[in-house]
Design an enzyme around this catalytic site. Structure first.
Site, PDB file in Angstrom:
ATOM      1  N   ASP A  92      -2.275  27.901  18.778  1.00 48.61           N
ATOM      2  CA  ASP A  92      -1.178  26.987  18.481  1.00 48.61           C
ATOM      3  C   ASP A  92       0.128  27.727  18.760  1.00 48.61           C
ATOM      4  O   ASP A  92       0.154  28.949  18.870  1.00 48.61           O
ATOM      5  CB  ASP A  92      -1.269  26.423  17.065  1.00 48.61           C
ATOM      6  CG  ASP A  92      -1.008  27.441  15.978  1.00 48.61           C
ATOM      7  OD1 ASP A  92      -0.542  28.532  16.304  1.00 48.61           O
ATOM      8  OD2 ASP A  92      -1.282  27.136  14.806  1.00 48.61           O
ATOM      9  N   SER A  93       1.212  26.984  18.886  1.00 46.74           N
ATOM     10  CA  SER A  93       2.451  27.561  19.421  1.00 46.74           C
ATOM     11  C   SER A  93       3.236  28.362  18.402  1.00 46.74           C
ATOM     12  O   SER A  93       4.247  28.972  18.747  1.00 46.74           O
ATOM     13  CB  SER A  93       3.346  26.439  19.951  1.00 46.74           C
ATOM     14  OG  SER A  93       3.812  25.657  18.859  1.00 46.74           O
ATOM     15  N   ASP A 271      -9.163  21.105  13.927  1.00 45.63           N
ATOM     16  CA  ASP A 271      -9.136  22.434  13.312  1.00 45.63           C
ATOM     17  C   ASP A 271      -8.567  22.281  11.915  1.00 45.63           C
ATOM     18  O   ASP A 271      -7.828  21.334  11.645  1.00 45.63           O
ATOM     19  CB  ASP A 271      -8.249  23.396  14.107  1.00 45.63           C
ATOM     20  CG  ASP A 271      -6.781  23.172  13.786  1.00 45.63           C
ATOM     21  OD1 ASP A 271      -6.193  23.978  13.050  1.00 45.63           O
ATOM     22  OD2 ASP A 271      -6.207  22.159  14.249  1.00 45.63           O
TER      23      ASP A 271
END
EC number: 2.4.2.29
Length: 376
Positions: A92-93, A271
């Protein structure tokens, strides 16, 4: 990356497919264990592979950038080499982590200035920088840099945030398309739909994300405190707009019941930290319902944790023994419970996949939602 849709459920929007990456195939619907700092807490890579049967795990850009740092990861040859996980990884970012640092960060059009939770040092995350960082980490699937709005939030805030997320996405795409992976395998970029719980914003965002024509798409900004029915409503609206021939990833969701309901709405990838976090607190998810292993009722229950789950710990250890370890604060308790809960989540999505393929998903889903929501 290539996604092939294999089966659709006649009574719902549930789908079964295969996502092909350079590190292996992922059968959907899939749950992805969260390995925030390069490790799924209390779980070995060997257990992830053979006991839990994970097909892809997550890493977190914010945490890995701060520690061990990009220099270490690049010298190792990327996160796969560093942690020994040979299957696909998604990062993820870091946007969610950065925005959760409410008191120590500043959002501008350029990006986000924030202070490290480790030592207070100052850092900047921009869309371009986050693409470069994720190239260095070396995940197979990398996420666009977005702002995750809190719940509740005003319409005007949600609108401005979504529009900025879209502008940032253009910059992410431009940087990603002008750069190459560092370790000899391909990477792919997923944009993220935002818009809080406002229908018109969600629709606008989903249409924009669909128009970007990337290899997969994500839905963000849900499971942040809104009622479950609202989450389902937003998810259904978005999956109706996102292209059917590409995987859809609902970020940060959720309970077993949430996952089953969202599979029925056409989501392919999930997730959540819940299976491992709750495991460390003594909550077990099983095929018959939810167990608080601390309760007195399990003190002399010598039956296995859950024989339905094809995992070593689920059938080998008894509830009584796991309760004893938990009450005694033995580290092994967290390990057993974490492996079991993750194995259960992977079993659940695997069962969903089989039922989609056999055309029995809808009936099975309604029965399972009741079961997995029951406290034993």
């Amino acid at each position: 990356m290539k996604f092939t849709l294999e089966h659709t459920d006649p009574q719902s929007k549930a789908r079964a497919g295969v996502l092909k990456t350079d590190h292996g195939d992922i059968e959907t619907p899939i749950f992805m264990p969260v390995g925030t700092a390069g490790s799924v807490k209390a779980v070995h890579q060997r257990e992830l592979t053979y006991d839990i049967k994970a097909q892809i795990i997550l890493g977190n850009t914010y945490h890995l950038y701060l520690r061990p740092g990009l220099g270490v990861l690049e010298k190792a040859g990327g996160l796969h080499k560093f942690n020994g996980w040979e299957k696909p990884i998604l990062t993820d970012s870091g946007g969610y982590q950065v925005f959760s640092l409410a008191g120590t960060r500043k959002i501008t059009e350029e990006g986000v200035v924030f202070k490290s939770h480790i030592d207070g040092s100052k850092h900047i995350f921009s869309p371009e920088g986050v693409m470069d960082i994720q190239r260095s980490i070396g995940a197979d699937i990398i996420m666009a840099f977005d702002e995750c709005t809190p719940y509740p939030c005003e319409f005007e805030y949600a609108r401005k945030s979504m529009e900025m997320t879209h502008r940032w996405l253009k910059r992410c795409i431009d940087r990603f398309d002008r750069t190459e992976g560092k370790y000899g395998y391909s990477q792919t970029l997923f944009p993220i739909v935002q818009g809080s719980v406002y229908k018109d914003l969600r629709r606008q965002s989903a249409e924009f994300i669909a128009s970007c024509d990337r290899e997969g798409n994500a839905i963000g900004g849900l499971s942040v405190g809104e009622p479950a029915e609202m989450m389902y409503e937003m998810t259904e609206m978005v999956t109706d707009i996102l292209p059917k021939d590409k995987p859809r990833y609902l970020m940060g969701v959720g309970t077993p019941a949430n996952i089953l309901e969202c599979i029925a709405l056409g989501v392919d990838m999930f997730d959540c930290v819940m299976p491992t976090r709750n495991a460390r607190n003594g909550m077990l998810f099983t095929s018959e319902g939810i167990i608080n292993i601390r309760n007195e009722k399990w003190k002399e229950d010598f039956s296995s944790i859950d024989p339905a789950i094809n995992s070593y710990v689920s059938s080998f250890y008894s509830k009584a023994y796991l309760r004893h370890l938990t009450i005694s604060k033995e580290i092994l308790a967290a390990q057993i419970a974490s492996i079991h809960n993750l194995a259960f989540y992977l079993w659940l999505v695997g069962q969903a996949r089989e039922k989609i393929k056999s055309g029995e998903f809808s009936t099975w889903k309604d029965q399972m939602v009741k079961k997995v929501s029951t406290r034993l």
